[in-house]
Design a protein around this motif. Structure first.
Motif, PDB file in Angstrom:
ATOM      1  N   GLU A 116       0.815  -1.216   0.000  1.00  0.00           N
ATOM      2  CA  GLU A 116       0.000   0.000   0.000  1.00  0.00           C
ATOM      3  C   GLU A 116       0.850   1.267   0.000  1.00  0.00           C
ATOM      4  N   LEU A 117       2.111   1.132   0.423  1.00  0.00           N
ATOM      5  CA  LEU A 117       2.980   2.305   0.495  1.00  0.00           C
ATOM      6  C   LEU A 117       3.606   2.676  -0.853  1.00  0.00           C
ATOM      7  N   LEU A 118       3.641   1.754  -1.774  1.00  0.00           N
ATOM      8  CA  LEU A 118       4.328   2.004  -3.044  1.00  0.00           C
ATOM      9  C   LEU A 118       3.825   3.245  -3.779  1.00  0.00           C
ATOM     10  N   PRO A 119       2.505   3.445  -3.913  1.00  0.00           N
ATOM     11  CA  PRO A 119       2.057   4.661  -4.612  1.00  0.00           C
ATOM     12  C   PRO A 119       2.165   5.926  -3.764  1.00  0.00           C
ATOM     13  N   LEU A 120       2.599   5.792  -2.519  1.00  0.00           N
ATOM     14  CA  LEU A 120       2.662   6.940  -1.613  1.00  0.00           C
ATOM     15  C   LEU A 120       4.085   7.424  -1.370  1.00  0.00           C
ATOM     16  N   GLU A 153       0.886  -1.393  20.227  1.00  0.00           N
ATOM     17  CA  GLU A 153      -0.401  -1.394  19.520  1.00  0.00           C
ATOM     18  C   GLU A 153      -0.235  -1.081  18.037  1.00  0.00           C
ATOM     19  N   PRO A 154       0.490  -1.920  17.315  1.00  0.00           N
ATOM     20  CA  PRO A 154       0.788  -1.626  15.905  1.00  0.00           C
ATOM     21  C   PRO A 154      -0.417  -1.710  14.978  1.00  0.00           C
ATOM     22  N   ASP A 155      -1.536  -2.288  15.436  1.00  0.00           N
ATOM     23  CA  ASP A 155      -2.686  -2.451  14.553  1.00  0.00           C
ATOM     24  C   ASP A 155      -3.608  -1.236  14.539  1.00  0.00           C
ATOM     25  N   ALA A 161      -7.061  -7.163   7.184  1.00  0.00           N
ATOM     26  CA  ALA A 161      -6.206  -7.912   6.265  1.00  0.00           C
ATOM     27  C   ALA A 161      -4.754  -7.456   6.376  1.00  0.00           C
ATOM     28  N   VAL A 162      -4.531  -6.172   6.592  1.00  0.00           N
ATOM     29  CA  VAL A 162      -3.164  -5.652   6.746  1.00  0.00           C
ATOM     30  C   VAL A 162      -2.576  -6.119   8.071  1.00  0.00           C
ATOM     31  N   VAL A 163      -3.393  -6.129   9.117  1.00  0.00           N
ATOM     32  CA  VAL A 163      -2.934  -6.614  10.421  1.00  0.00           C
ATOM     33  C   VAL A 163      -2.518  -8.074  10.328  1.00  0.00           C
ATOM     34  N   ALA A 164      -3.329  -8.884   9.669  1.00  0.00           N
ATOM     35  CA  ALA A 164      -3.001 -10.301   9.516  1.00  0.00           C
ATOM     36  C   ALA A 164      -1.697 -10.480   8.747  1.00  0.00           C
TER      37      ALA A 164
END
Length: 219
Positions: A116-120, A153-155, A161-164
């Protein structure tokens, strides 16, 4: 069990208030450990004590068998410790790529774990949503490839789905690369039932220590 880092009879005070009341906590090497507790239980204080961001008023902190109680946070970082706090973990005036460093565009930690970070990458971090900023902070810590990774608390703000995907990556880092991870949460995430140890804090004291299956039986 080989212990990576531990607190022995650790006490932490904030002025007249004591946040940790002589806790004994051991975290196994090359495993993911989960530190559970409600707000105010002492989770964040425990992580900050392990990092060296708050001093112990009593007790000791040992890392790889070495007493690091008086070792400042920056020296622990140089030895391979990385910490992602729950908030304010990025440089807002920098772009995402600048926050992540020179490997941002090619590292698998970005492409595989947080695509998700690639376009950002060319956006300033302060323009991102809270969840996106959390991804930047987590990815930057993973890119350092620390020996000991502490996550508070990284979530927060992340989709399930990203947390998993994050939890799967943390378990892989421990099993395949021998990294040690300590993650603080309010409850045991269902995607971390393969964690090595669970510690439960209640009002600055240890209420439970054991494997995830033992925690479920005790509830």
């Amino acid at each position: 069990m080989t212990v990576e880092v531990e607190l022995r009879a650790a006490r932490v005070r904030y002025g007249p208030l004591e946040a940790l009341h002589g806790v004994d906590l051991a975290f196994p090497a090359a495993r993911v450990s989960v530190l559970i507790g409600r707000n105010g239980a002492g989770r964040t204080t425990t992580l900050r004590a392990l990092v060296g961001a708050v001093p112990l008023s009593a007790g000791t902190c040992r890392w790889q068998g070495r007493d690091v109680t008086d070792l400042p946070a920056y020296r622990r970082a140089r030895l391979g410790l990385a910490f992602v706090p729950a908030e304010h973990a990025i440089f807002g005036s920098l772009t995402v790529a600048e926050n992540l460093g020179p490997r941002a565009r090619t590292a698998p930690e970005v492409a595989d774990t947080f695509p998700e970070l690639l376009p950002l990458l060319d956006r300033r971090a302060e323009t991102l949503s809270g969840g996106q900023q959390q991804l930047v902070a987590l990815c930057r810590a993973l890119l350092r490839r620390p020996r000991l990774l502490l996550l508070d608390e990284p979530d927060r703000g992340l989709a399930p789905a990203v947390v998993a995907r994050l939890h799967r990556r943390l378990l892989e880092l421990a099993a395949a690369d021998g990294r040690t991870v300590i993650l603080a949460a309010q409850a045991l995430p269902p995607t971390l039932t393969a964690a090595g140890v669970v510690h439960v804090l209640h009002r600055g004291r240890v209420a439970f220590s054991g494997e995830p299956g033992e925690l479920r039986l005790s509830e």
